[in-house]
Design a protein around this motif. Structure first.
Motif, PDB file in Angstrom:
ATOM      1  N   SER A 201       9.065   5.460  12.628  1.00  0.00           N
ATOM      2  CA  SER A 201       8.115   4.348  12.606  1.00  0.00           C
ATOM      3  C   SER A 201       8.610   3.234  11.698  1.00  0.00           C
ATOM      4  O   SER A 201       9.553   3.413  10.936  1.00  0.00           O
ATOM      5  N   SER A 202       7.946   2.100  11.794  1.00  0.00           N
ATOM      6  CA  SER A 202       8.147   1.019  10.837  1.00  0.00           C
ATOM      7  C   SER A 202       6.764   0.489  10.475  1.00  0.00           C
ATOM      8  O   SER A 202       5.812   0.644  11.242  1.00  0.00           O
ATOM      9  N   ALA A 203       6.653  -0.123   9.298  1.00  0.00           N
ATOM     10  CA  ALA A 203       5.323  -0.508   8.837  1.00  0.00           C
ATOM     11  C   ALA A 203       5.365  -1.768   7.995  1.00  0.00           C
ATOM     12  O   ALA A 203       6.398  -2.125   7.421  1.00  0.00           O
ATOM     13  N   ARG A 204       4.231  -2.398   7.942  1.00  0.00           N
ATOM     14  CA  ARG A 204       3.936  -3.439   6.957  1.00  0.00           C
ATOM     15  C   ARG A 204       2.902  -2.835   6.030  1.00  0.00           C
ATOM     16  O   ARG A 204       2.050  -2.061   6.464  1.00  0.00           O
ATOM     17  N   LEU A 205       2.954  -3.198   4.766  1.00  0.00           N
ATOM     18  CA  LEU A 205       2.103  -2.553   3.766  1.00  0.00           C
ATOM     19  C   LEU A 205       1.638  -3.587   2.758  1.00  0.00           C
ATOM     20  O   LEU A 205       2.436  -4.393   2.276  1.00  0.00           O
ATOM     21  N   VAL A 206       0.354  -3.549   2.434  1.00  0.00           N
ATOM     22  CA  VAL A 206      -0.189  -4.438   1.427  1.00  0.00           C
ATOM     23  C   VAL A 206      -1.300  -3.704   0.668  1.00  0.00           C
ATOM     24  O   VAL A 206      -1.968  -2.827   1.240  1.00  0.00           O
TER      25      VAL A 206
ATOM     26  N   PHE B  95      -1.860  -0.314   5.914  1.00  0.00           N
ATOM     27  CA  PHE B  95      -0.611  -0.138   6.640  1.00  0.00           C
ATOM     28  C   PHE B  95      -0.811  -0.645   8.061  1.00  0.00           C
ATOM     29  O   PHE B  95      -1.828  -0.343   8.686  1.00  0.00           O
ATOM     30  N   ASP B  96       0.142  -1.384   8.569  1.00  0.00           N
ATOM     31  CA  ASP B  96       0.223  -1.754   9.980  1.00  0.00           C
ATOM     32  C   ASP B  96       1.466  -1.034  10.481  1.00  0.00           C
ATOM     33  O   ASP B  96       2.585  -1.390  10.125  1.00  0.00           O
ATOM     34  N   VAL B  97       1.281   0.010  11.275  1.00  0.00           N
ATOM     35  CA  VAL B  97       2.369   0.923  11.623  1.00  0.00           C
ATOM     36  C   VAL B  97       2.731   0.823  13.103  1.00  0.00           C
ATOM     37  O   VAL B  97       1.853   0.859  13.963  1.00  0.00           O
ATOM     38  N   GLU B  98       4.017   0.736  13.374  1.00  0.00           N
ATOM     39  CA  GLU B  98       4.529   0.862  14.737  1.00  0.00           C
ATOM     40  C   GLU B  98       5.188   2.236  14.836  1.00  0.00           C
ATOM     41  O   GLU B  98       6.157   2.520  14.119  1.00  0.00           O
ATOM     42  N   ILE B  99       4.677   3.075  15.693  1.00  0.00           N
ATOM     43  CA  ILE B  99       5.197   4.436  15.850  1.00  0.00           C
ATOM     44  C   ILE B  99       6.145   4.474  17.038  1.00  0.00           C
ATOM     45  O   ILE B  99       5.773   4.106  18.150  1.00  0.00           O
TER      46      ILE B  99
END
Length: 97
Positions: free
Chosen positions: A85-90, A7-11
């Motif tokens: 938050s928003s995230a990228r997930l792989v 996860f690459d998370v922006e909080i």
């Protein structure tokens, strides 16, 4: 075969995100997942990727991860996560621990 999930998370709201974390940790563990890295210092060596907060998980398999991710317990928590938050997930499988 294990699955690793990044996860690459922006909080946007840390207090609300901490509430989400309290709820999601036991759901992750119940699915056989475990944290390998959570919010530690990171450094980009190549490319233009600018990750915000990195969270790395290990699950027993992609199927176990998908059962967690699409399961009712996590689906109930997603609105809380999305609100703060928003995230990228792989995910990737096939790495040998």
């Amino acid at each position: 075969m294990p699955a690793y999930v990044l996860f690459d998370v922006e909080i946007r709201d840390m207090n609300q995100y901490q509430e989400y974390m309290k709820g999601v940790k036991p759901v992750i563990e119940a699915a056989g997942g475990k944290y390998l890295a959570r919010g530690g210092h990171h450094k980009v060596y190549e490319g233009d990727w600018q990750p915000r907060r990195i969270v790395l998980f290990e699950f027993p398999s992609v199927a176990d991860f998908e059962s967690f991710y699409n399961g009712p317990a996590y689906l109930a928590l997603r609105p809380l996560r999305d609100a703060c938050s928003s995230a990228r997930l792989v995910s990737v499988e096939g790495l040998v621990p």
